[in-house]
Design a protein around this motif. Structure first.
Motif: not given
Ligand code: NI
Length: 145
Positions: A1-2, A58-59, A107-108, A112-115
């Motif tokens: 998320m640059k 945590r996500a 963040i890789p 990005l789709a982690a809840r």
């Protein structure tokens, strides 16, 4: 998320001189009843940084879906931001957001789709949390500056 990290740094670069000037322009202007003072708004942004920092980290190991929502009005009330020094709040807000920008930057894509639970019916994605964090910062800085 640059890009989000860069956007957050750009927000800080624009806001910093204005925040540092604010106290000189409007020392301790009491807010209308039921609204937050400048110190309380900046305190609310610090609380938002702290809570979203937890969600964002945590996500990435999938433990944000049950993270408790936070009671923002109680957080502001219980921390008595009106008794704090304005320059100290500005310094801390900037330091915390520089730290968050670095955390966001790494963040890789696969995370990005982690809840994440943000207190709504359905969890949202980590990508939504990051973008919503930026939107929220801009919203309150617009009010403040
Ligand atoms: Ni808010």
């Amino acid at each position: 998320m640059k890009e989000a990290a860069q956007a957050l740094r750009a927000i800080m670069a624009t806001a910093e001189p204005q925040l540092r000037q604010l106290e000189a322009d409007k020392p301790a202007v009491p807010p209308p009843p039921g609204e937050w003072s400048a110190r309380e708004i900046l305190g609310h942004l610090i609380d938002s940084a702290a809570n979203n920092h937890q969600r964002m980290v945590r996500a990435q190991y999938n433990e944000a879906a049950n993270f408790p929502p936070y009671r923002q009005v109680d957080w502001v009330r219980l921390q008595h931001y009106n008794q704090r020094s304005w320059p100290e709040l500005v310094d801390f807000w900037l330091a915390y957001n520089h730290h968050l920008a670095a955390a966001i930057e790494t963040i890789p894509p696969e995370a990005l789709a982690a809840r994440c639970n943000i207190g709504q019916d359905e969890p949202v994605t980590l990508e939504f949390v990051v973008n919503d964090y930026l939107r929220h910062v801009r919203h309150h800085l617009n009010d403040l500056l």
